[in-house]
Design an enzyme around this catalytic site. Structure first.
Site, short mmCIF file in Angstrom:
data_model
loop_
_atom_site.label_atom_id
_atom_site.label_comp_id
_atom_site.label_asym_id
_atom_site.label_seq_id
_atom_site.Cartn_x
_atom_site.Cartn_y
_atom_site.Cartn_z
CB SER A 154 -0.86 0.36 1.21
OG SER A 154 -0.09 0.35 2.81
CG HIS A 205 -1.60 -5.04 2.28
ND1 HIS A 205 -0.15 -5.21 4.08
CD2 HIS A 205 -0.33 -3.74 2.02
CE1 HIS A 205 -0.34 -3.79 3.68
NE2 HIS A 205 -0.33 -3.41 2.54
CG HIS A 220 6.73 -9.62 9.38
ND1 HIS A 220 7.63 -9.22 9.68
CD2 HIS A 220 5.31 -8.99 10.05
CE1 HIS A 220 7.01 -7.63 9.08
NE2 HIS A 220 5.59 -7.75 9.54
NE ARG A 226 2.81 -3.48 14.15
CZ ARG A 226 3.15 -3.75 12.72
NH1 ARG A 226 2.23 -3.07 11.67
NH2 ARG A 226 3.33 -5.29 11.86
CG ASP A 280 -2.83 -8.72 10.59
OD1 ASP A 280 -3.44 -7.87 11.58
OD2 ASP A 280 -2.89 -9.08 9.65
N1 CMX Z 1 2.50 -21.15 9.82
C1 CMX Z 1 3.06 -22.34 9.11
N2 CMX Z 1 3.50 -22.06 8.02
C2 CMX Z 1 3.79 -21.32 7.57
C3 CMX Z 1 4.11 -19.73 8.36
C4 CMX Z 1 2.94 -19.84 9.56
N3 CMX Z 1 2.50 -18.37 10.27
N4 CMX Z 1 4.98 -18.18 8.55
C5 CMX Z 1 5.73 -19.17 7.46
N5 CMX Z 1 5.31 -20.62 7.66
C6 CMX Z 1 6.32 -21.37 6.41
C7 CMX Z 1 5.90 -20.65 4.77
O1 CMX Z 1 4.53 -21.22 3.80
C8 CMX Z 1 7.06 -20.93 4.24
O2 CMX Z 1 7.23 -22.53 3.44
P1 CMX Z 1 7.48 -23.46 2.60
O3 CMX Z 1 8.70 -23.00 2.91
O4 CMX Z 1 6.68 -24.75 2.48
O5 CMX Z 1 6.64 -22.22 1.44
C9 CMX Z 1 8.05 -21.16 5.38
O6 CMX Z 1 7.13 -21.77 6.22
C10 CMX Z 1 9.15 -20.01 5.32
O7 CMX Z 1 8.23 -18.64 4.62
P2 CMX Z 1 9.76 -17.73 5.96
O8 CMX Z 1 9.91 -17.58 5.16
O9 CMX Z 1 9.27 -18.04 7.40
O10 CMX Z 1 7.75 -16.60 5.89
P3 CMX Z 1 7.55 -14.95 4.33
O11 CMX Z 1 8.35 -13.96 4.29
O12 CMX Z 1 7.56 -15.92 3.45
O13 CMX Z 1 5.71 -15.50 5.03
C11 CMX Z 1 3.87 -14.97 6.16
C12 CMX Z 1 5.78 -14.14 5.53
C13 CMX Z 1 3.25 -13.34 6.81
C14 CMX Z 1 3.42 -13.93 5.01
C15 CMX Z 1 4.63 -15.90 6.76
O14 CMX Z 1 4.65 -15.73 7.68
C16 CMX Z 1 2.43 -16.55 6.74
O15 CMX Z 1 2.02 -16.78 5.68
N6 CMX Z 1 1.73 -15.95 7.50
C17 CMX Z 1 0.44 -16.23 8.63
C18 CMX Z 1 -0.21 -15.88 7.56
C19 CMX Z 1 -0.37 -14.23 8.34
O16 CMX Z 1 -0.23 -13.82 9.99
N7 CMX Z 1 -0.05 -12.94 7.98
C20 CMX Z 1 0.11 -11.84 8.07
C21 CMX Z 1 1.11 -11.41 8.05
C22 CMX Z 1 1.10 -9.10 8.78
C23 CMX Z 1 2.19 -8.64 8.38
O17 CMX Z 1 2.72 -8.51 7.78
O18 CMX Z 1 1.98 -7.16 9.12
#
Ligand code: CMX
Length: 436
Positions: A233, A263, A309, A318, A364
């Site tokens: 954003s 997002h 994250h 937060r 979140d």
């Molecule tokens: N639960 C299970 N698996 C998770 C996870 C979670 N909460 N967070 C990351 N992983 C997994 C990823 O899917 C990835 O798996 P693969 O290797 O099989 O693809 C692996 O762990 C490594 O991921 P990462 O490098 O630690 O995390 P990313 O930077 O790729 O993604 C995020 C970050 C936030 C999208 C991810 O942690 C996630 O999907 N979390 C859950 C959704 C969520 O809470 N989103 C809100 C984010 C808030 C914000 O951005 O401010």
């Protein structure tokens, strides 16, 4: 305009000199390099943008103008806007002056309500929010002054005027969207005696006998204010604004990015997860049950919402602020107790699983459960709350960019074939990342 304007006018020449000097003295210094993986990977980690309003530190979380966000949690959102713009917290006089600036601009044009009410009943609240902001573009002083031939060094002043106009109406517009979307009744009028956050809470029309819902909304608006410059954003708003599209165009565009499930929409997933747990165990599960449930979720190939994250590597401060709020206001609430228990169990399970880089809760993980407690149960509205807050960051970044004369954004794109050829010529195999 009041003291915020005057302070920015004082700072403008100093900031411009700073940029001019660094470009003159160090213009050719290399600060980042880009790999093929980064080019195909959403430009993660590429340092190619300036944002002075805030930074996200992996081991600290959000830092707004040098203040860790946890130290700002008792501040009003208006104070945060002043801080984002100037790098200083306002004194009482400057705060009163900013609040007065907002009150003077708080009338929502009647056409905004006509536009919102003419949208289909199943329009998403974020589509309504973005449309309402865009419909107000005709109010833009920036566009008017630009067409009259304003000098480049003056751009920031009408950008600030437009930002104040927009921020002034956002609480009433957003609360009105809640009432129209949920069919709770006509939008409620703004109360000029209330601060920005409390006024917003009050216009949502939910009961608040203890005043804690007002506190929660203020906290929510403060905590979500900004998250440096490269998130979807902020970057979208920055790019649109760099074409000298006025703040109404730019913020509306930013909101469209915030509406995405990767997002701003993620917060509703977290609440969904907590509700799923509550329904399955008909209340708060034991630690063992919850551990089992988290493992089951992971083994099903699903993520644990609210954990992990892209940048952070510690518990998001937060989340801590929301958790402290819950501890104080509703320690025995079922939903809050599930959030709390998840916090004690999930990081350990994620560490055992060994995939995630950050096993800790993000912003979140708890906010939705608190909103739910106060009767704000319509998940699809949560991103609008986020948007009202994030408009503080978007507007402050726009004002500063116009003040600094930031040019139009135009990174160079290249074709896949060019990348393959260039990487091969450089003697690097994309697969191994090693020199041949
Ligand atoms: N639960 C299970 N698996 C998770 C996870 C979670 N909460 N967070 C990351 N992983 C997994 C990823 O899917 C990835 O798996 P693969 O290797 O099989 O693809 C692996 O762990 C490594 O991921 P990462 O490098 O630690 O995390 P990313 O930077 O790729 O993604 C995020 C970050 C936030 C999208 C991810 O942690 C996630 O999907 N979390 C859950 C959704 C969520 O809470 N989103 C809100 C984010 C808030 C914000 O951005 O401010």
């Amino acid at each position: 305009m009041g003291k915020l304007h005057d302070r920015l006018a004082e700072q403008a020449p100093v900031l411009r000199d700073k940029i001019h000097n660094v470009v003159t003295e160090h213009g050719t210094a290399v600060v980042s390099e880009v790999t093929v993986s980064q080019v195909f990977g959403g430009m993660r980690g590429v340092k190619g943008l300036v944002c002075d309003t805030s930074i996200v530190e992996p081991d600290k979380g959000l830092v707004v103008r040098g203040f860790p966000i946890g130290d700002l949690k008792k501040r009003l959102p208006e104070e945060i806007f002043y801080l984002l713009c100037t790098g200083e917290l306002p004194d009482a006089e400057a705060l009163a002056s900013l609040q007065q600036d907002l009150r003077q601009r708080a009338e929502v044009p009647s056409y905004v309500w006509n536009v919102l009410k003419s949208l289909p009943p199943d329009a998403h609240p974020m589509a309504m929010f973005s449309t309402a902001i865009l419909s107000m573009e005709r109010e833009s002083v920036f566009r008017k002054r630009y067409s009259e031939g304003m000098h480049k060094t003056d751009y920031w002043e009408p950008a600030l005027e437009d930002s104040l106009r927009l921020l002034a109406v956002l609480p009433e517009v957003a609360a009105g969207i809640y009432r129209i979307h949920t069919r709770k009744g006509e939008p409620l009028p703004s109360n000029p005696d209330l601060d920005w956050g409390a006024d917003f809470a009050s216009m949502l029309g939910l009961p608040d006998p203890t005043g804690e819902f007002h506190n929660l909304i203020r906290l929510y608006l403060t905590l979500h204010c900004d998250h440096e410059g490269g998130n979807v954003s902020a970057f979208t708003c920055h790019t649109v604004g760099s074409a000298l599209s006025d703040p109404f165009y730019a913020v509306s565009a930013g909101m469209n990015g915030l509406a995405g499930p990767l997002h701003g929409l993620a917060n509703q997933e977290c609440l969904h997860f907590v509700l799923e747990v509550r329904n399955k165990y008909k209340g708060v599960p034991t630690g063992d049950q919850l551990r089992e449930y988290v493992w089951e979720t992971l083994n099903d190939g699903r993520v644990i919402p609210g954990y992990g994250h892209a940048v952070l590597r510690v518990t998001d401060p937060r989340f801590t602020a929301f958790h402290e709020f819950g501890d104080r206001v509703c320690p025995n609430d079922e939903m809050f107790r599930i959030v709390d228990r998840l916090f004690h169990i999930t990081p350990q399970v994620l560490k055992e699983q060994g995939k995630v880089k950050d096993p800790w809760p993000n912003v979140d993980a708890g906010s939705g459960s608190l909103l739910y407690l106060f009767g704000l149960t319509e998940f699809d509205y949560y991103t609008v709350l986020f948007g009202v807050s994030r408009a503080l960051g978007m507007c402050s970044q726009l004002v500063l960019n116009r003040l600094l004369g930031t040019p139009i954004t135009r990174p160079k794109s290249v074709s896949t074939d060019w990348l393959i050829k260039t990487a091969s010529n450089a003697g690097v195999t994309a697969a191994s990342g090693r020199t041949k």
